[in-house]
Scaffold this motif. Sequence first.
Motif, PDB file in Angstrom:
ATOM      1  N   THR A  89     -16.130  44.377 -18.091  1.00  0.00           N
ATOM      2  CA  THR A  89     -15.983  43.085 -17.065  1.00  0.00           C
ATOM      3  C   THR A  89     -17.479  42.356 -16.732  1.00  0.00           C
ATOM      4  O   THR A  89     -17.280  41.311 -17.311  1.00  0.00           O
ATOM      5  N   LEU A  90     -18.765  42.622 -16.670  1.00  0.00           N
ATOM      6  CA  LEU A  90     -19.092  42.427 -16.717  1.00  0.00           C
ATOM      7  C   LEU A  90     -20.160  41.906 -17.436  1.00  0.00           C
ATOM      8  O   LEU A  90     -20.517  40.766 -17.258  1.00  0.00           O
ATOM      9  N   ILE A  91     -20.333  42.383 -18.405  1.00  0.00           N
ATOM     10  CA  ILE A  91     -21.040  42.125 -19.782  1.00  0.00           C
ATOM     11  C   ILE A  91     -19.890  40.265 -19.941  1.00  0.00           C
ATOM     12  O   ILE A  91     -20.700  39.546 -20.557  1.00  0.00           O
ATOM     13  N   GLY A  92     -19.045  40.829 -19.570  1.00  0.00           N
ATOM     14  CA  GLY A  92     -17.474  39.520 -20.518  1.00  0.00           C
ATOM     15  C   GLY A  92     -18.328  38.435 -19.498  1.00  0.00           C
ATOM     16  O   GLY A  92     -18.203  37.028 -20.018  1.00  0.00           O
ATOM     17  N   GLN A  93     -18.350  38.470 -17.948  1.00  0.00           N
ATOM     18  CA  GLN A  93     -18.920  37.625 -17.692  1.00  0.00           C
ATOM     19  C   GLN A  93     -20.153  37.445 -17.530  1.00  0.00           C
ATOM     20  O   GLN A  93     -20.633  35.850 -17.279  1.00  0.00           O
TER      21      GLN A  93
END
Length: 128
Positions: A89-93
């Motif tokens: 999720t963080l990588i996507g953000q």
Amino acid sequence: MSNKLKALLALALLGASTLAVAADLADDMDTIAGNYKKVLSTDSTDTLKQSLQNMRAAAVDAKQSKPPKMEDKANDSPEIKDFHHGLDTLIGQIDQSLALANQGKLAEAKQVAQGFKQTRDTNHKKFR
């Protein structure tokens, strides 16, 4: 230089580069946190992009580790899968913010980055 000395030097360099590449989870989290501060405070698109790239690399590397309270969990356990999901999720953000930064949209990239805090808080409650 003798062949033995060359071989020993090559092994030493290889070992040092492997250690440099694979940070432990605490180091990855420190890298993410330090660069996040830069992301929020910079007015430079180049600094923003570099900081986001550093965050992304640390988040990807963090997926190779387990949180200390989950060391006994199998890599395919639901808890570890949830940990990886949080990092994904963080990588996507980060990727979303980086795409905006690459378009020169500094304010919008920083606005997306504001959402990293909620992701961090949610996952720290679970895994810290």
